[in-house]
Motif scaffolding. Sequence first.
Motif, short mmCIF file in Angstrom:
data_model
loop_
_atom_site.label_atom_id
_atom_site.label_comp_id
_atom_site.label_asym_id
_atom_site.label_seq_id
_atom_site.Cartn_x
_atom_site.Cartn_y
_atom_site.Cartn_z
N GLN A 22 0.82 -1.20 0.00
CA GLN A 22 0.00 0.00 0.00
C GLN A 22 0.86 1.27 0.00
O GLN A 22 0.57 2.23 -0.73
N LEU A 23 1.93 1.27 0.80
CA LEU A 23 2.81 2.43 0.85
C LEU A 23 3.59 2.58 -0.45
O LEU A 23 3.80 3.71 -0.92
N ALA A 24 4.03 1.46 -1.02
CA ALA A 24 4.77 1.52 -2.28
C ALA A 24 3.88 2.03 -3.40
O ALA A 24 4.30 2.85 -4.23
N GLN A 25 2.64 1.57 -3.44
CA GLN A 25 1.71 2.03 -4.47
C GLN A 25 1.41 3.52 -4.31
O GLN A 25 1.34 4.27 -5.29
N ALA A 26 1.25 3.97 -3.07
CA ALA A 26 1.01 5.38 -2.81
C ALA A 26 2.19 6.22 -3.28
O ALA A 26 2.02 7.34 -3.80
N PHE A 27 3.40 5.69 -3.11
CA PHE A 27 4.61 6.40 -3.54
C PHE A 27 4.58 6.61 -5.06
O PHE A 27 4.82 7.72 -5.54
N THR A 28 4.28 5.56 -5.80
CA THR A 28 4.26 5.70 -7.26
C THR A 28 3.12 6.61 -7.72
O THR A 28 3.26 7.35 -8.70
N ASP A 29 2.01 6.58 -7.00
CA ASP A 29 0.90 7.47 -7.34
C ASP A 29 1.26 8.93 -7.06
O ASP A 29 0.98 9.82 -7.87
N ASP A 30 1.87 9.18 -5.91
CA ASP A 30 2.22 10.55 -5.52
C ASP A 30 3.17 11.19 -6.52
O ASP A 30 3.07 12.40 -6.79
N PHE A 31 4.11 10.40 -7.04
CA PHE A 31 5.10 10.94 -7.95
C PHE A 31 4.78 10.64 -9.41
O PHE A 31 5.60 10.89 -10.30
N ALA A 32 3.58 10.14 -9.67
CA ALA A 32 3.11 9.88 -11.04
C ALA A 32 4.11 9.02 -11.82
O ALA A 32 4.41 9.30 -12.99
#
Length: 212
Positions: free
Chosen positions: A129-139
């Motif tokens: 979940q944290l890794a996916q949020a990271f990729t989403d945050d930085f597009a």
Amino acid sequence: MAESRATRRTVLKTGLAAVAALAVAGCSTDGGIPSSGGGGGDFDFTAATPAGELIPAESRQTAPAFAGELLDGSDFASSSLAGQIVVVNFWGSWCAPCRVESPEFQAVSTDVADAGVSFLGVAVRDQRQLAQAFTDDFAITYPSLFDPSGEIALTFRGFPANVVPTTILIDRDNRVAGVYVSAVAEEDLRAILQELLAEDPSGTPTTSPPDD
């Protein structure tokens, strides 16, 4: 009391120095990941590649085959990237230098996507979940493997997988062309990719035909 204060100051200075070194060199994963293991291929890590440089073509070793699950749950195999230049970036959502490096990698990946260069992230020691949020945050649009136990890193024998971010470059002949065990500056990444793109599939720099 004076001795106790002096001791605390020494500990504080030591701690600040360690934090500074970590920010420059990268982040160590909690507990570390064993730095040796199996995997196919001839690659055996001996030393990091200097920033902005490539391993000479005649000294490159075959990269191992690896496979795993992407953050979106789909399967991935390195064989799908055969014949391409590949940038493999080990990162973690908990890693401060990764937050600087990843957006720059995204910008470069967009610029070279049509030139036969593929980017692949590997999220290590992380929660999905944290890794996916990271990729989403930085597009981040290029795929990332979810590798919480460090199994992908172990396929690269001797690779110091306890340091994140780390980047491995693979040339068109599936040979390791560079191993960078700290954050890679955008200008250095662009320069070394241009060098790889200028090589023919055997790793020899291409030259323009002479003028008549």
